[in-house]
Design an enzyme around this catalytic site. Structure first.
Site, PDB file in Angstrom:
ATOM      1  N   ASP A  79      31.704  46.647  37.256  1.00 23.64           N
ATOM      2  CA  ASP A  79      32.296  47.577  38.232  1.00 23.64           C
ATOM      3  C   ASP A  79      32.333  46.932  39.613  1.00 23.64           C
ATOM      4  O   ASP A  79      33.262  47.147  40.393  1.00 23.64           O
ATOM      5  CB  ASP A  79      31.463  48.870  38.269  1.00 23.64           C
ATOM      6  N   HIS A 122      26.349  57.982  38.087  1.00 20.79           N
ATOM      7  CA  HIS A 122      27.105  56.776  38.475  1.00 20.79           C
ATOM      8  C   HIS A 122      27.830  57.132  39.777  1.00 20.79           C
ATOM      9  O   HIS A 122      28.908  57.721  39.760  1.00 20.79           O
ATOM     10  CB  HIS A 122      28.080  56.443  37.338  1.00 20.79           C
ATOM     11  N   HIS A 165      29.541  56.235  43.383  1.00 23.45           N
ATOM     12  CA  HIS A 165      30.137  55.284  44.336  1.00 23.45           C
ATOM     13  C   HIS A 165      29.808  55.797  45.728  1.00 23.45           C
ATOM     14  O   HIS A 165      29.559  56.992  45.929  1.00 23.45           O
ATOM     15  CB  HIS A 165      31.643  55.152  44.086  1.00 23.45           C
ATOM     16  N   CYS A 196      37.329  50.801  41.948  1.00 26.23           N
ATOM     17  CA  CYS A 196      38.147  50.822  40.741  1.00 26.23           C
ATOM     18  C   CYS A 196      39.582  50.575  41.139  1.00 26.23           C
ATOM     19  O   CYS A 196      40.096  51.234  42.041  1.00 26.23           O
ATOM     20  CB  CYS A 196      38.016  52.164  40.027  1.00 26.23           C
TER      21      CYS A 196
HETATM   22  P1  HMG Z   1      48.415  49.725  27.359  1.00 30.43           P
HETATM   23  O1  HMG Z   1      49.360  48.884  28.135  1.00 30.43           O
HETATM   24  O2  HMG Z   1      48.778  51.155  27.113  1.00 30.43           O
HETATM   25  O3  HMG Z   1      47.984  49.025  25.985  1.00 30.43           O
HETATM   26  O4  HMG Z   1      47.017  49.665  28.129  1.00 30.43           O
HETATM   27  P2  HMG Z   1      48.782  48.679  24.683  1.00 30.43           P
HETATM   28  O5  HMG Z   1      47.882  48.998  23.540  1.00 30.43           O
HETATM   29  O6  HMG Z   1      50.165  49.276  24.706  1.00 30.43           O
HETATM   30  O7  HMG Z   1      48.903  47.072  24.791  1.00 30.43           O
HETATM   31  C1  HMG Z   1      49.668  46.437  25.805  1.00 30.43           C
HETATM   32  C2  HMG Z   1      49.216  44.995  25.939  1.00 30.43           C
HETATM   33  O8  HMG Z   1      47.843  44.960  26.338  1.00 30.43           O
HETATM   34  C3  HMG Z   1      49.299  44.216  24.651  1.00 30.43           C
HETATM   35  O9  HMG Z   1      49.546  42.846  25.000  1.00 30.43           O
HETATM   36  C4  HMG Z   1      47.903  44.303  24.101  1.00 30.43           C
HETATM   37  O10 HMG Z   1      47.567  43.243  23.243  1.00 30.43           O
HETATM   38  C5  HMG Z   1      47.073  44.213  25.375  1.00 30.43           C
HETATM   39  P3  HMG Z   1      51.029  42.236  24.986  1.00 30.43           P
HETATM   40  O11 HMG Z   1      51.511  42.453  23.582  1.00 30.43           O
HETATM   41  O12 HMG Z   1      51.835  43.021  26.000  1.00 30.43           O
HETATM   42  O13 HMG Z   1      50.799  40.796  25.392  1.00 30.43           O
HETATM   43  N1  HMG Z   1      45.760  44.869  25.219  1.00 30.43           N
HETATM   44  C6  HMG Z   1      44.599  44.239  25.441  1.00 30.43           C
HETATM   45  N2  HMG Z   1      44.287  43.011  25.848  1.00 30.43           N
HETATM   46  C7  HMG Z   1      42.996  42.699  25.971  1.00 30.43           C
HETATM   47  N3  HMG Z   1      41.985  43.574  25.727  1.00 30.43           N
HETATM   48  C8  HMG Z   1      42.248  44.829  25.322  1.00 30.43           C
HETATM   49  C9  HMG Z   1      43.614  45.200  25.160  1.00 30.43           C
HETATM   50  N4  HMG Z   1      44.209  46.335  24.791  1.00 30.43           N
HETATM   51  C10 HMG Z   1      45.522  46.110  24.806  1.00 30.43           C
HETATM   52  N5  HMG Z   1      41.255  45.684  25.079  1.00 30.43           N
HETATM   53  C11 HMG Z   1      44.626  49.745  28.103  1.00 30.43           C
HETATM   54  C12 HMG Z   1      45.911  50.413  27.643  1.00 30.43           C
HETATM   55  C13 HMG Z   1      43.490  50.714  27.850  1.00 30.43           C
HETATM   56  C14 HMG Z   1      44.407  48.471  27.308  1.00 30.43           C
HETATM   57  C15 HMG Z   1      44.757  49.406  29.613  1.00 30.43           C
HETATM   58  O14 HMG Z   1      45.150  50.562  30.272  1.00 30.43           O
HETATM   59  C16 HMG Z   1      43.495  48.892  30.196  1.00 30.43           C
HETATM   60  O15 HMG Z   1      43.048  47.809  29.883  1.00 30.43           O
HETATM   61  N6  HMG Z   1      42.858  49.670  31.115  1.00 30.43           N
HETATM   62  C17 HMG Z   1      41.586  49.308  31.689  1.00 30.43           C
HETATM   63  C18 HMG Z   1      41.512  49.760  33.101  1.00 30.43           C
HETATM   64  C19 HMG Z   1      40.154  49.426  33.650  1.00 30.43           C
HETATM   65  O16 HMG Z   1      39.472  48.538  33.176  1.00 30.43           O
HETATM   66  N7  HMG Z   1      39.739  50.165  34.715  1.00 30.43           N
HETATM   67  C20 HMG Z   1      38.481  49.946  35.338  1.00 30.43           C
HETATM   68  C21 HMG Z   1      37.315  50.356  34.511  1.00 30.43           C
HETATM   69  S1  HMG Z   1      37.034  52.127  34.504  1.00 30.43           S
HETATM   70  C22 HMG Z   1      36.079  52.395  35.928  1.00 30.43           C
HETATM   71  O17 HMG Z   1      35.949  51.518  36.742  1.00 30.43           O
HETATM   72  C23 HMG Z   1      35.363  53.700  36.067  1.00 30.43           C
HETATM   73  C24 HMG Z   1      33.850  53.597  35.748  1.00 30.43           C
HETATM   74  O18 HMG Z   1      33.207  52.636  36.566  1.00 30.43           O
HETATM   75  C25 HMG Z   1      33.165  54.945  35.951  1.00 30.43           C
HETATM   76  C26 HMG Z   1      33.506  55.571  37.295  1.00 30.43           C
HETATM   77  O19 HMG Z   1      33.293  54.963  38.347  1.00 30.43           O
HETATM   78  O20 HMG Z   1      33.989  56.705  37.238  1.00 30.43           O
HETATM   79  C27 HMG Z   1      33.647  53.196  34.273  1.00 30.43           C
HETATM   80 MG    MG Z   2      32.585  53.040  38.621  1.00 31.16          MG
END
Ligand code: HMG
Ligand code: MG
Length: 289
Positions: free
Chosen positions: A19, A210, A212, A243
């Site tokens: 994070d 959690h 921030h 984020c």
């Molecule tokens: P999408 O575009 O809907 O995914 O994203 P998709 O299934 O349609 O796939 C599109 C492309 O992404 C494909 O590649 C997949 O292979 C690839 P392409 O064919 O175009 O080359 N792909 C991946 N690659 C690597 N690893 C994977 C993966 N999945 C698909 N796991 C998805 C949907 C969920 C993947 C995307 O929206 C995403 O990665 N989101 C993550 C966002 C994120 O990390 N945000 C920060 C963390 S959350 C946070 O910080 C909050 C927290 O701290 C708590 C708080 O503070 O509240 C936890």
């Molecule tokens: Mg967070």
């Protein structure tokens, strides 16, 4: 407050390497990420969220997660975990020998769409096989609920919406739910109001705070949650963080500040504060350079 000895132990989940770094615009060198994780372990952190197996197009900073997991020297007794939004992420996390994985949902529809590109219901359906397969592989799963004290797109969030998602994640098999004040809008009063509702149906040992620190209230919010029985808190060394899909969100509560507040109140964390401060300073020097 009267406390039994075990009641004085607080579990800190260090989320700085994930994070804390995910929102940094400039690539943080692999060696710096590895050094941070190793220094955190040496400072006594026992739960380190080290990586995120998410799409590199969505969060470029986490693209080297497999390399991070491969390069770190692991300490016995330390749990090195990672975010896994879907089965593709879980496969990568299992291949990287993560000790624990985490699915991450939200109490806000708009945030769910912006962060993981699907609705809350779709996310829960997507998480179910992730949790099942992780547990089948012997890997415990943590669940996150974001936007529990407010959403950057929708404003106020009803506690009932938080409980709905948290309960769904517990029912799937998550062992712990981290309640995310993603944009750091919470106050001790709103934290109390939320937890009063959550604790009606979810036992305190299954909840983590959690916070921030956008408004400078994160330590106070954690202390409110502590008074209400929570004993698990997420934090980031150096107060790094934000984020990419939560505009305006600033860093996580700093582990240093949280540990100081906990120790001052007579709680035990097992963390060596001077060593932790060195770890926090070293990564701040790199990201601020
Ligand atoms: P999408 O575009 O809907 O995914 O994203 P998709 O299934 O349609 O796939 C599109 C492309 O992404 C494909 O590649 C997949 O292979 C690839 P392409 O064919 O175009 O080359 N792909 C991946 N690659 C690597 N690893 C994977 C993966 N999945 C698909 N796991 C998805 C949907 C969920 C993947 C995307 O929206 C995403 O990665 N989101 C993550 C966002 C994120 O990390 N945000 C920060 C963390 S959350 C946070 O910080 C909050 C927290 O701290 C708590 C708080 O503070 O509240 C936890
Ligand atoms: Mg967070």
């Amino acid at each position: 407050m009267n406390t039994t000895p075990s009641d004085r132990q607080v579990k800190i989940v260090e989320v700085g390497p994930r994070d804390g770094l995910q929102n940094e615009k400039n690539p943080v060198p692999l060696a710096a990420k590895v050094a941070l994780i190793e220094q955190l372990g040496a400072a006594g952190l026992r739960f380190i969220e080290a990586a995120a197996f998410v799409s590199p197009k969505w969060v470029p900073q986490m693209a080297d997660s497999a390399a991070v997991m491969r390069e770190i020297t692991r300490l016995p007794g330390v749990c090195y975990s990672a975010l896994t939004p879907n089965l593709k992420g879980l496969e990568a996390a299992l291949a990287a020998h993560c000790d624990e994985v985490a699915v991450f949902g939200a109490a806000s529809e708009s945030f769910s769409q912006r962060n993981i590109n699907c609705s809350i219901d779709e996310s829960l359906a997507r998480f179910r096989p992730v949790v099942e397969q992780a547990l089948a592989a012997g890997v415990p799963v943590r669940g996150y609920v974001s936007c529990v004290l407010g959403c950057p797109y929708e404003g106020d969030i009803e506690p009932a919406a938080v409980v709905h998602v948290a309960q769904a994640l517990l029912d799937m098999g998550c062992h712990e739910i981290s309640l995310g004040d993603t944009i750091g809008r919470g106050t001790p009063a709103s934290t109390r109001a939320l937890l009063e509702v959550c604790l009606r149906t979810i036992p305190a040992p299954q909840l983590a705070g959690h916070f921030h620190d956008t408004s400078g209230t994160a330590v106070a919010n954690a202390c409110t949650a502590l008074e209400m029985g929570l004993r698990t808190f997420d934090s980031a060394a150096g107060g790094l963080g934000g984020c990419p899909y939560a505009p305006g969100a600033s860093g996580n509560v700093s582990t240093e500040a949280l540990v100081r507040a906990l120790h001052a109140r007579g709680f035990e964390t097992g963390i060596d504060l001077p060593r932790l401060q060195l770890a926090g300073q070293a990564i701040l020097d790199i990201v601020r350079r």
